[in-house]
Design a protein around this motif. Sequence first.
Motif, PDB file in Angstrom:
ATOM      1  N   UNK A 157     -37.924-100.679 -36.447  1.00 51.76           N
ATOM      2  CA  UNK A 157     -36.816 -99.721 -36.506  1.00 51.76           C
ATOM      3  C   UNK A 157     -36.057 -99.821 -37.821  1.00 51.76           C
ATOM      4  N   UNK A 158     -35.857-101.035 -38.310  1.00 51.41           N
ATOM      5  CA  UNK A 158     -35.136-101.205 -39.566  1.00 51.41           C
ATOM      6  C   UNK A 158     -35.817-100.506 -40.717  1.00 51.41           C
ATOM      7  N   UNK A 159     -37.101-100.758 -40.907  1.00 49.36           N
ATOM      8  CA  UNK A 159     -37.861-100.101 -41.979  1.00 49.36           C
ATOM      9  C   UNK A 159     -37.910 -98.598 -41.763  1.00 49.36           C
ATOM     10  N   UNK A 160     -38.042 -98.180 -40.514  1.00 47.15           N
ATOM     11  CA  UNK A 160     -38.131 -96.753 -40.192  1.00 47.15           C
ATOM     12  C   UNK A 160     -36.860 -96.024 -40.613  1.00 47.15           C
ATOM     13  N   UNK A 161     -35.705 -96.561 -40.226  1.00 40.79           N
ATOM     14  CA  UNK A 161     -34.452 -95.881 -40.550  1.00 40.79           C
ATOM     15  C   UNK A 161     -34.095 -95.993 -42.029  1.00 40.79           C
ATOM     16  N   UNK A 162     -34.448 -97.093 -42.666  1.00 39.87           N
ATOM     17  CA  UNK A 162     -34.207 -97.209 -44.100  1.00 39.87           C
ATOM     18  C   UNK A 162     -35.084 -96.224 -44.877  1.00 39.87           C
ATOM     19  N   UNK A 163     -36.266 -95.928 -44.327  1.00 37.82           N
ATOM     20  CA  UNK A 163     -37.117 -94.907 -44.952  1.00 37.82           C
ATOM     21  C   UNK A 163     -36.431 -93.543 -44.898  1.00 37.82           C
ATOM     22  N   UNK A 164     -35.814 -93.228 -43.750  1.00 30.33           N
ATOM     23  CA  UNK A 164     -35.065 -91.982 -43.636  1.00 30.33           C
ATOM     24  C   UNK A 164     -33.873 -91.980 -44.603  1.00 30.33           C
ATOM     25  N   UNK A 206     -54.443 -90.672 -34.500  1.00 29.96           N
ATOM     26  CA  UNK A 206     -55.169 -91.539 -35.423  1.00 29.96           C
ATOM     27  C   UNK A 206     -54.436 -92.851 -35.663  1.00 29.96           C
ATOM     28  N   UNK A 207     -54.661 -93.438 -36.803  1.00 25.19           N
ATOM     29  CA  UNK A 207     -54.099 -94.749 -37.135  1.00 25.19           C
ATOM     30  C   UNK A 207     -52.575 -94.765 -37.050  1.00 25.19           C
ATOM     31  N   UNK A 208     -51.923 -93.701 -37.482  1.00 28.43           N
ATOM     32  CA  UNK A 208     -50.461 -93.671 -37.534  1.00 28.43           C
ATOM     33  C   UNK A 208     -49.810 -93.297 -36.197  1.00 28.43           C
ATOM     34  N   UNK A 213     -46.959 -87.459 -36.191  1.00 30.91           N
ATOM     35  CA  UNK A 213     -47.403 -86.062 -36.321  1.00 30.91           C
ATOM     36  C   UNK A 213     -46.335 -85.065 -35.872  1.00 30.91           C
ATOM     37  N   UNK A 214     -45.185 -85.563 -35.397  1.00 31.17           N
ATOM     38  CA  UNK A 214     -44.167 -84.643 -34.881  1.00 31.17           C
ATOM     39  C   UNK A 214     -43.460 -83.876 -35.988  1.00 31.17           C
ATOM     40  N   UNK A 215     -43.092 -84.567 -37.050  1.00 26.78           N
ATOM     41  CA  UNK A 215     -42.424 -83.948 -38.201  1.00 26.78           C
ATOM     42  C   UNK A 215     -42.804 -84.721 -39.450  1.00 26.78           C
ATOM     43  N   UNK A 216     -42.769 -84.055 -40.590  1.00 28.21           N
ATOM     44  CA  UNK A 216     -43.166 -84.749 -41.813  1.00 28.21           C
ATOM     45  C   UNK A 216     -42.200 -85.888 -42.136  1.00 28.21           C
ATOM     46  N   UNK A 217     -40.923 -85.740 -41.786  1.00 30.32           N
ATOM     47  CA  UNK A 217     -39.946 -86.803 -42.012  1.00 30.32           C
ATOM     48  C   UNK A 217     -40.327 -88.058 -41.224  1.00 30.32           C
ATOM     49  N   UNK A 221     -41.637 -91.974 -42.429  1.00 33.30           N
ATOM     50  CA  UNK A 221     -41.042 -93.215 -41.934  1.00 33.30           C
ATOM     51  C   UNK A 221     -42.084 -94.106 -41.263  1.00 33.30           C
ATOM     52  N   UNK A 222     -43.010 -93.517 -40.528  1.00 28.65           N
ATOM     53  CA  UNK A 222     -44.074 -94.289 -39.880  1.00 28.65           C
ATOM     54  C   UNK A 222     -45.029 -94.855 -40.934  1.00 28.65           C
TER      55      UNK A 222
END
Length: 266
Positions: A157-164, A206-208, A213-217, A221-222
């Motif tokens: 979650x930390x990396x995910x939200x920092x990516x956003x 797939x791998x991700x 695949x829901x949104x490019x944003x 983050x994934x």
Amino acid sequence: MIIFVLLLIILLFPRLIDQVRRALQSRKAQAVIEDRQPDYHAVLLQYLPYYRNLPPRLQERFLKRTVVFMTTKEFEFVEITPEERMSLLISATAVQLTFGLEQYLMDHFEKIYVLRHDYHYGPNSVPFQGHVSHDGIYLSWSNFIKGYDNYFDGDNVGLHEMAHALAYVNFNVSEGRDDGFHDRFIRFSATGREVFETMQSDISGGFLGRYAATRYEEFWAVCVENFFERPTSFKIQLPELYSAMCKLLNQDTLTPGIVLNVVENV
């Protein structure tokens, strides 16, 4: 001549202000490091595989960036007792993502909100683990720390939200923008969009995975989560996308030095 001087001042003044600001931030951080370095080093070694894998000179640089980030943010703890490691580890997560960038402070975000567990935000019925909005970065501590209890599952979650947050400061506001990252992200998307569109017709994702695949944003983050937590599998499964991520972030955890090109700004 006067007009020329005025134009020169206008052009140089923001840069001078930025240099003075960063010098003050660095001085403040250095004072904290001199007082707390052994304790902070121990915490980062305990929780962050990324930090453990850095050579000593880069660990020193990482710790300094982490303290600068931490001392320039206001952490607001909501229904949870503050612990020093919380601010440190959240800051370190941001620095991990931006370690290869010149601009790493995400200056637009002055406040980071830390909540105990999942929470509700706005009209959404589904509870949040974290999110980013114009007024700050929000993280639920129980989910954040879980990301480091199991670091190799591609779910952090930390990396995910920092990516956003990083995307937000580079494409929605001006404070904290890294011009190199901004320009490289556009080139990254030449590969990323193609992979994202292919995933639309793959039920499994797939791998991700399907969420990417829901949104490019969310795809972006994934990608960040898997780039750091499952780099070997990422490189094998999606080699062109992995290479694009390396160029975008200016780092590759599968190489000894991690940072690919020298970054001047400590």
